[in-house]
Enzyme design. Structure first.
Site, short mmCIF file in Angstrom:
data_model
loop_
_atom_site.label_atom_id
_atom_site.label_comp_id
_atom_site.label_asym_id
_atom_site.label_seq_id
_atom_site.Cartn_x
_atom_site.Cartn_y
_atom_site.Cartn_z
N CYS A 125 63.34 42.10 -83.61
CA CYS A 125 63.15 40.66 -83.25
C CYS A 125 62.48 40.75 -81.84
O CYS A 125 62.93 41.28 -80.99
CB CYS A 125 64.57 39.95 -83.16
SG CYS A 125 65.11 39.58 -84.81
N CYS A 163 60.67 39.57 -86.69
CA CYS A 163 61.15 38.24 -86.68
C CYS A 163 61.03 37.62 -85.22
O CYS A 163 60.48 38.63 -84.24
CB CYS A 163 62.52 38.32 -87.14
SG CYS A 163 63.71 39.11 -85.91
#
Ligand code: N1C
Length: 249
Positions: free
Chosen positions: A74, A155
Protein backbone atom coordinates in the site's frame (compact mmCIF):
# COMPACT_ATOMS: atom_id res chain seq x y z
CA UNK A 1 30.19 -23.00 -42.38
CA UNK A 2 27.37 -20.96 -43.86
CA UNK A 3 24.75 -23.20 -42.24
CA UNK A 4 26.55 -23.03 -38.90
CA UNK A 5 26.82 -19.25 -39.22
CA UNK A 6 23.11 -19.00 -40.00
CA UNK A 7 22.28 -21.29 -37.11
CA UNK A 8 24.22 -19.10 -34.71
CA UNK A 9 22.79 -15.94 -36.22
CA UNK A 10 19.24 -17.19 -35.84
CA UNK A 11 19.91 -18.27 -32.28
CA UNK A 12 19.39 -21.95 -32.98
CA UNK A 13 22.25 -23.10 -30.82
CA UNK A 14 21.40 -24.28 -27.36
CA UNK A 15 23.69 -23.62 -24.44
CA UNK A 16 23.51 -26.20 -21.69
CA UNK A 17 23.06 -25.40 -18.05
CA UNK A 18 25.99 -26.31 -15.93
CA UNK A 19 23.90 -25.72 -12.84
CA UNK A 20 24.48 -21.99 -13.50
CA UNK A 21 20.93 -20.72 -13.53
CA UNK A 22 19.79 -23.09 -10.80
CA UNK A 23 22.60 -21.89 -8.52
CA UNK A 24 21.76 -18.26 -9.19
CA UNK A 25 18.05 -18.93 -8.69
CA UNK A 26 18.57 -20.72 -5.36
CA UNK A 27 21.08 -18.17 -4.06
CA UNK A 28 18.73 -15.29 -4.80
CA UNK A 29 15.75 -17.22 -3.43
CA UNK A 30 17.50 -18.00 -0.15
CA UNK A 31 17.71 -14.29 0.68
CA UNK A 32 13.98 -14.51 1.31
CA UNK A 33 13.80 -16.52 4.50
CA UNK A 34 10.21 -17.68 4.27
CA UNK A 35 10.60 -19.57 0.96
CA UNK A 36 11.17 -23.27 0.41
CA UNK A 37 13.52 -22.69 -2.48
CA UNK A 38 13.77 -26.23 -3.79
CA UNK A 39 9.96 -26.34 -4.12
CA UNK A 40 9.99 -22.90 -5.68
CA UNK A 41 12.61 -24.01 -8.25
CA UNK A 42 10.56 -27.12 -9.08
CA UNK A 43 7.41 -25.06 -9.61
CA UNK A 44 9.36 -22.62 -11.79
CA UNK A 45 10.86 -25.32 -14.01
CA UNK A 46 7.55 -27.00 -14.58
CA UNK A 47 6.40 -23.93 -16.56
CA UNK A 48 8.81 -24.41 -19.47
CA UNK A 49 10.71 -27.72 -19.23
CA UNK A 50 10.34 -30.05 -22.20
CA UNK A 51 8.45 -27.38 -24.18
CA UNK A 52 9.14 -25.45 -27.32
CA UNK A 53 10.37 -22.06 -25.98
CA UNK A 54 7.79 -20.19 -28.10
CA UNK A 55 4.80 -22.02 -26.60
CA UNK A 56 5.01 -21.06 -22.94
CA UNK A 57 1.89 -19.15 -21.91
CA UNK A 58 1.54 -16.81 -18.95
CA UNK A 59 -0.70 -19.40 -17.21
CA UNK A 60 2.14 -21.90 -17.21
CA UNK A 61 3.73 -19.83 -14.43
CA UNK A 62 0.65 -19.89 -12.16
CA UNK A 63 1.98 -22.64 -9.84
CA UNK A 64 5.29 -20.78 -9.50
CA UNK A 65 3.51 -17.48 -8.74
CA UNK A 66 1.43 -19.24 -6.11
CA UNK A 67 4.51 -20.75 -4.50
CA UNK A 68 5.93 -17.24 -4.07
CA UNK A 69 2.85 -15.23 -3.06
CA UNK A 70 3.66 -11.76 -1.78
CA UNK A 71 2.24 -9.03 0.41
CA UNK A 72 0.42 -6.00 -0.87
CA UNK A 73 2.33 -2.75 -1.13
CA UNK A 74 0.00 0.00 0.00
CA UNK A 75 1.25 3.42 -1.12
CA UNK A 76 4.66 2.00 -1.97
CA UNK A 77 4.14 0.31 -5.34
CA UNK A 78 6.49 1.62 -8.03
CA UNK A 79 5.85 0.62 -11.64
CA UNK A 80 8.08 1.68 -14.52
CA UNK A 81 8.37 1.52 -18.27
CA UNK A 82 11.60 2.24 -20.19
CA UNK A 83 13.12 3.50 -16.95
CA UNK A 84 14.32 0.23 -15.43
CA UNK A 85 17.71 1.45 -14.32
CA UNK A 86 16.63 4.71 -12.62
CA UNK A 87 13.58 3.09 -11.00
CA UNK A 88 15.65 0.30 -9.47
CA UNK A 89 18.51 2.50 -8.41
CA UNK A 90 15.97 4.55 -6.45
CA UNK A 91 13.93 1.69 -4.97
CA UNK A 92 17.01 -0.27 -3.93
CA UNK A 93 18.27 2.60 -1.81
CA UNK A 94 14.98 3.92 -0.41
CA UNK A 95 12.27 1.87 1.31
CA UNK A 96 9.41 4.21 0.47
CA UNK A 97 8.92 2.73 -3.01
CA UNK A 98 9.00 -0.93 -3.99
CA UNK A 99 9.33 -2.38 -7.51
CA UNK A 100 8.65 -5.92 -8.62
CA UNK A 101 12.41 -6.53 -8.50
CA UNK A 102 12.40 -5.75 -4.77
CA UNK A 103 10.06 -8.71 -4.23
CA UNK A 104 11.02 -12.40 -4.67
CA UNK A 105 9.25 -12.81 -8.04
CA UNK A 106 11.30 -10.02 -9.57
CA UNK A 107 14.53 -10.37 -7.61
CA UNK A 108 15.04 -14.06 -8.37
CA UNK A 109 14.74 -13.72 -12.16
CA UNK A 110 15.94 -10.18 -12.83
CA UNK A 111 18.23 -10.06 -15.88
CA UNK A 112 18.17 -13.83 -16.42
CA UNK A 113 17.37 -15.66 -19.66
CA UNK A 114 16.04 -19.19 -19.66
CA UNK A 115 14.07 -21.62 -21.77
CA UNK A 116 13.45 -25.32 -22.30
CA UNK A 117 13.42 -27.48 -25.38
CA UNK A 118 11.08 -30.21 -26.53
CA UNK A 119 12.44 -33.63 -25.65
CA UNK A 120 14.84 -32.31 -23.00
CA UNK A 121 14.54 -31.92 -19.23
CA UNK A 122 17.20 -29.22 -19.10
CA UNK A 123 17.10 -25.47 -18.63
CA UNK A 124 18.98 -23.54 -21.30
CA UNK A 125 20.38 -20.05 -20.84
CA UNK A 126 21.56 -19.34 -24.35
CA UNK A 127 20.00 -19.89 -27.74
CA UNK A 128 16.61 -18.95 -26.34
CA UNK A 129 14.37 -17.00 -28.75
CA UNK A 130 14.68 -13.22 -28.45
CA UNK A 131 12.20 -11.26 -26.36
CA UNK A 132 10.10 -10.25 -29.37
CA UNK A 133 10.69 -13.37 -31.47
CA UNK A 134 7.33 -14.95 -30.63
CA UNK A 135 4.18 -14.28 -28.61
CA UNK A 136 4.43 -17.10 -26.12
CA UNK A 137 8.10 -16.47 -25.44
CA UNK A 138 9.29 -18.20 -22.25
CA UNK A 139 10.82 -15.09 -20.65
CA UNK A 140 8.28 -12.54 -21.87
CA UNK A 141 5.38 -14.67 -20.64
CA UNK A 142 7.04 -14.77 -17.26
CA UNK A 143 7.34 -10.98 -16.94
CA UNK A 144 3.76 -10.58 -18.08
CA UNK A 145 2.51 -13.01 -15.46
CA UNK A 146 4.68 -11.65 -12.64
CA UNK A 147 3.75 -8.05 -13.51
CA UNK A 148 0.07 -8.96 -13.36
CA UNK A 149 0.57 -10.47 -9.91
CA UNK A 150 2.48 -7.41 -8.75
CA UNK A 151 -0.14 -4.97 -10.09
CA UNK A 152 -2.82 -7.01 -8.29
CA UNK A 153 -1.14 -6.27 -4.97
CA UNK A 154 -1.07 -2.50 -5.59
CA UNK A 155 -3.22 -0.34 -3.38
CA UNK A 156 -3.58 3.27 -2.27
CA UNK A 157 -1.27 5.60 -4.15
CA UNK A 158 0.72 3.95 -6.92
CA UNK A 159 3.71 5.54 -8.66
CA UNK A 160 5.06 4.93 -12.13
CA UNK A 161 8.34 6.19 -13.59
CA UNK A 162 8.04 6.89 -17.31
CA UNK A 163 10.66 8.26 -19.67
CA UNK A 164 10.64 11.84 -20.93
CA UNK A 165 13.39 10.92 -23.39
CA UNK A 166 11.03 9.15 -25.82
CA UNK A 167 8.04 10.35 -27.87
CA UNK A 168 5.60 7.83 -26.35
CA UNK A 169 6.22 7.50 -22.61
CA UNK A 170 2.96 5.53 -22.28
CA UNK A 171 3.64 2.88 -24.91
CA UNK A 172 0.55 0.71 -25.59
CA UNK A 173 2.80 -2.29 -26.30
CA UNK A 174 4.58 -2.12 -22.95
CA UNK A 175 3.81 -4.44 -20.07
CA UNK A 176 2.94 -1.37 -18.02
CA UNK A 177 0.20 -0.35 -20.50
CA UNK A 178 -1.03 -3.74 -21.63
CA UNK A 179 -1.03 -5.56 -18.28
CA UNK A 180 -0.41 -3.44 -15.20
CA UNK A 181 -2.62 -0.37 -15.78
CA UNK A 182 -5.61 -2.58 -16.50
CA UNK A 183 -5.28 -4.28 -13.15
CA UNK A 184 -5.31 -1.08 -11.09
CA UNK A 185 -8.85 -0.89 -9.72
CA UNK A 186 -10.74 1.73 -7.77
CA UNK A 187 -11.34 2.03 -4.84
CA UNK A 188 -8.44 -0.25 -3.82
CA UNK A 189 -6.14 1.98 -5.84
CA UNK A 190 -6.73 5.65 -5.07
CA UNK A 191 -4.33 7.45 -7.37
CA UNK A 192 -1.66 6.96 -10.02
CA UNK A 193 1.27 9.36 -9.85
CA UNK A 194 3.40 9.58 -12.97
CA UNK A 195 7.01 10.56 -12.39
CA UNK A 196 8.18 11.64 -15.82
CA UNK A 197 11.95 11.25 -15.72
CA UNK A 198 13.51 14.18 -17.56
CA UNK A 199 17.12 13.98 -18.67
CA UNK A 200 19.16 16.38 -20.76
CA UNK A 201 17.87 14.78 -23.95
CA UNK A 202 14.20 15.23 -22.95
CA UNK A 203 11.75 15.29 -25.86
CA UNK A 204 8.48 15.64 -23.99
CA UNK A 205 6.69 16.67 -20.80
CA UNK A 206 3.51 15.97 -18.83
CA UNK A 207 1.31 17.35 -21.65
CA UNK A 208 2.37 14.41 -23.90
CA UNK A 209 -0.50 12.88 -25.88
CA UNK A 210 0.22 9.34 -24.76
CA UNK A 211 -0.24 10.46 -21.14
CA UNK A 212 -3.74 11.67 -22.09
CA UNK A 213 -4.38 8.13 -23.27
CA UNK A 214 -3.15 6.85 -19.93
CA UNK A 215 -5.66 9.05 -18.09
CA UNK A 216 -8.42 7.85 -20.39
CA UNK A 217 -7.81 4.16 -19.75
CA UNK A 218 -7.50 4.48 -15.96
CA UNK A 219 -10.35 2.88 -14.05
CA UNK A 220 -12.99 5.51 -13.16
CA UNK A 221 -12.35 6.82 -9.66
CA UNK A 222 -8.57 6.53 -9.76
CA UNK A 223 -6.97 9.97 -9.44
CA UNK A 224 -4.11 11.00 -11.72
CA UNK A 225 -1.08 13.21 -11.33
CA UNK A 226 2.05 13.82 -13.40
CA UNK A 227 5.28 15.48 -12.39
CA UNK A 228 8.39 16.13 -14.44
CA UNK A 229 11.36 15.22 -12.31
CA UNK A 230 14.97 15.54 -13.43
CA UNK A 231 17.25 12.55 -13.32
CA UNK A 232 19.58 14.56 -11.07
CA UNK A 233 16.82 15.12 -8.55
CA UNK A 234 16.05 11.40 -8.43
CA UNK A 235 19.71 10.47 -8.06
CA UNK A 236 20.12 13.00 -5.27
CA UNK A 237 17.20 11.44 -3.41
CA UNK A 238 18.51 7.92 -4.05
CA UNK A 239 21.79 8.70 -2.38
CA UNK A 240 20.62 10.91 0.48
CA UNK A 241 18.37 9.14 3.02
CA UNK A 242 18.16 12.41 4.96
CA UNK A 243 15.79 13.77 2.34
CA UNK A 244 12.26 12.66 3.27
CA UNK A 245 10.74 10.60 0.47
CA UNK A 246 7.76 12.91 0.34
CA UNK A 247 10.15 15.77 -0.43
CA UNK A 248 11.88 13.97 -3.32
CA UNK A 249 9.39 15.22 -5.92
O1 N1C B 1 7.24 -3.50 -20.77
P1 N1C B 1 7.48 -2.56 -19.63
O2 N1C B 1 8.91 -1.99 -19.62
O3 N1C B 1 6.51 -1.43 -19.51
O4 N1C B 1 7.44 -3.38 -18.27
C1 N1C B 1 7.72 -2.78 -17.05
C2 N1C B 1 6.67 -3.10 -16.00
C3 N1C B 1 7.19 -2.69 -14.63
O5 N1C B 1 6.26 -1.83 -14.00
C4 N1C B 1 7.44 -3.98 -13.87
O6 N1C B 1 6.53 -4.11 -12.78
O7 N1C B 1 6.45 -4.49 -15.95
C5 N1C B 1 7.16 -5.10 -14.87
N1 N1C B 1 8.38 -5.74 -15.43
C6 N1C B 1 9.46 -6.12 -14.63
O8 N1C B 1 9.44 -6.01 -13.40
C7 N1C B 1 10.62 -6.56 -15.29
N2 N1C B 1 11.85 -6.89 -14.83
C8 N1C B 1 12.62 -7.13 -15.87
C9 N1C B 1 8.45 -5.94 -16.80
N3 N1C B 1 9.55 -6.34 -17.43
C10 N1C B 1 10.64 -6.64 -16.66
N4 N1C B 1 11.90 -6.99 -16.98
C11 N1C B 1 12.46 -6.97 -18.31
O9 N1C B 1 12.40 -5.59 -18.72
C12 N1C B 1 11.68 -7.72 -19.35
O10 N1C B 1 12.34 -8.90 -19.70
C13 N1C B 1 11.68 -6.77 -20.53
O11 N1C B 1 12.80 -7.02 -21.35
C14 N1C B 1 11.89 -5.42 -20.03
C15 N1C B 1 10.60 -4.60 -20.03
O12 N1C B 1 10.96 -3.28 -20.26
P2 N1C B 1 10.10 -2.03 -20.62
O13 N1C B 1 9.61 -2.08 -22.03
O14 N1C B 1 10.98 -0.89 -20.23
Amino acid sequence: VLALGLGLGLGLTHGRTSGGIKDTFLKRCQKFNDLNCQNVWDAFQRAYINRDPCTVTTDAYDPFIEAVSFKSQCNRGLLWSKTKEVAHSFSQKRDCLVTLEDTPLGAILNDLTWCGKQGSDETFTSGCPGYSACDNNTVRSYWKRASAAFADTACGDVSVMLSGSIQTPFDPNSIFASIEVKRLRSPKVRRLNVVLVVEKNAVTNCTNGSLKNLQNVLDAGIGYGCKEVTRDQIDKCSSDPEIACGACW
